[in-house]
Design an enzyme around this catalytic site. Structure first.
Site, PDB file in Angstrom:
ATOM      1  N   THR A 342       0.930  -1.205  -0.008  1.00 53.49           N
ATOM      2  CA  THR A 342       0.045  -0.005  -0.010  1.00 53.49           C
ATOM      3  C   THR A 342       0.823   1.186   0.021  1.00 53.49           C
ATOM      4  OG1 THR A 342      -1.737   1.291   1.162  1.00 53.49           O
ATOM      5  CG2 THR A 342      -0.319   0.123   2.438  1.00 53.49           C
ATOM      6  N   HIS A 395       2.308 -11.344  14.333  1.00 53.06           N
ATOM      7  CA  HIS A 395       3.605 -12.126  15.254  1.00 53.06           C
ATOM      8  C   HIS A 395       3.007 -13.453  15.460  1.00 53.06           C
ATOM      9  CE1 HIS A 395       7.085 -11.580  17.199  1.00 53.06           C
ATOM     10  NE2 HIS A 395       6.528 -10.605  18.158  1.00 53.06           N
TER      11      HIS A 395
END
Length: 424
Positions: A342, A395
């Site tokens: 993006t 994560h």
């Protein structure tokens, strides 16, 4: 009498919203001709007629939610119909659904989509169902207003949308009958005007997905910066020849896409997703490129980016960005990306933390290129075109070491872009 139904859309889409009727009641249409535009969670699709004929009735109006297989209009396949109608789709639907409530005699110059029965005004007033347009009924339900309490200026006694709005702007005490409890209405301060706009289906879907990702993923963001001097110099040297050869401009997105693919090869967990208690490592590179539209951000996918040349990537991105802005993207254009890029820099963003495009586990954010003083050695500094880059990652499966190393790889490749050109 034929029927026009909502067609099968895609496995994951079961409903949509009527965005616009492209025809009017009384119009003659041919088989395969577009009749309506349907807004779904992901794309806009156009509904076509399966048979030829004359439209006699709309059962839904713009803004209504419809489901796959639901009948939304009726068609006279004999081709006779009820004559041309100059009314809009919602008003045509209103005429078609008035069999539940007798109508007063309409003016002679007006024609309706279906046969109606003339009833004296006294009888029409005695009915328990107030005559109102579909738009008025919908607004009344949303605002909690009883149609019986609304005065109309329509000579036929039909309540229309503007009557609801006028009624709502009257003092609250006059809106309540003597037998009803008074409602506490908070008057709007004329010095602080407000406007309420219903969210589009796509905007609601985007909002829900972003919230869902933040609630289900252990999202973390790490940053780095790139000296864009070498990329800008290479682009300046080659852009004219590149355009002459490929008829497309050489931009920054192809460099970043190539660098991302090379980095994903080194760190495959960023090109994966979680399914239950398994990791799905993807051996292909379908890179999503975020594009801003009036209805929100969409992410069309550049397929097999590892096999594409710079010109292929630039052409693909240009084509999909145009389709996005024209509401012409298909479901295939949006499905199945493995990683997303993006670029907030086109709007001037200096730094941001992009949100994951689930179920992907990584997204790279590009930002504005800005001249900043950079230390060349212990004694010298120079103004260099610098860009901050951000990697948001899940994560749960990507550790900090991998994420930082991924960004460092992007940085190294873009600060020595000749290697990317040799590969692509």
């Amino acid at each position: 009498m034929g029927e026009i139904k909502v067609p099968e859309l895609a496995e994951s889409i079961t409903e949509g919203t009527i965005s616009e009727w492209l025809k009017k009641v009384g119009d003659k249409i041919e088989r395969g001709e577009y009749i309506a535009e349907l807004e779904t969670d992901k794309v806009n699709v156009e509904i076509t007629a399966e048979e030829s004929g004359v439209i006699t009735e709309f059962l839904k109006e713009p803004g209504d939610t419809v489901h796959v297989g639901e009948v939304i209009a009726r068609l006279d396949e004999s081709g006779e119909g009820g004559g041309e109608s100059t009314s809009s789709a919602p008003e045509a639907k209103e005429e078609a659904t008035q069999e539940k409530a007798p109508e007063a005699e309409a003016p002679k110059e007006s024609t309706t989509a279906v046969a109606t029965k003339e009833v004296p005004k006294e009888e029409a007033k005695s009915t328990s169902r107030t005559i109102a347009s579909p738009a008025a009924r919908k607004l009344a339900r949303e605002r909690g207003i009883k149609l019986d309490d609304v005065k109309t200026t329509d000579p036929m006694g039909r309540v229309r949308k503007h009557d609801i709005e006028s009624h709502e702007n009257k003092p609250a005490a006059k809106q309540q009958s003597a037998s009803q409890p008074q409602k506490q209405v908070q008057p709007q301060d004329p010095q602080k005007p407000e406007e309420r706009i219903k969210m589009t289906r796509r905007r609601q879907t985007i909002a829900n997905r972003l919230v869902e990702v933040q609630q289900t993923a252990a999202m973390l963001t790490t940053f780095n910066e790139i000296d864009m001097t070498a990329v800008m110099a290479l682009r300046k040297r080659r852009k004219d020849n590149f355009f002459e050869q490929h008829d497309v401009r050489l931009g920054f997105m192809s460099f970043f896409t190539k660098a991302v693919v090379a980095a994903l090869r080194k760190f495959p967990l960023l090109n994966a997703e979680i399914q239950g208690n398994e990791l799905v490592l993807k051996k292909y590179y379908d890179i999503g490129v975020a594009v801003s539209t009036d209805d929100g951000l969409v992410v069309p996918v550049v397929r097999d980016a590892d096999r594409k040349t710079f010109s292929d990537i630039e052409g693909d991105i240009l084509d999909k960005a145009k389709k996005a802005r024209d509401n012409k993207l298909t479901l295939k254009d949006l499905q199945g990306g493995t990683f997303t890029i993006t670029n907030g820099g086109v709007f001037g963003s200096l730094l941001s933390t992009p949100i994951l495009n689930g179920p992907q586990v990584g997204i790279l954010g590009m930002h504005k290129i800005q001249l900043r003083p950079v230390a060349i050695d212990e004694e010298r500094s120079e103004n260099r075109p610098m860009m901050y880059i951000a990697l948001s990652y899940d994560h749960r499966i990507v550790d900090g070491k991998e994420a930082v190393s991924f960004l460092a790889t992007i940085k190294d490749l873009l600060e020595d872009p000749e290697t990317l050109l040799l590969e692509g």
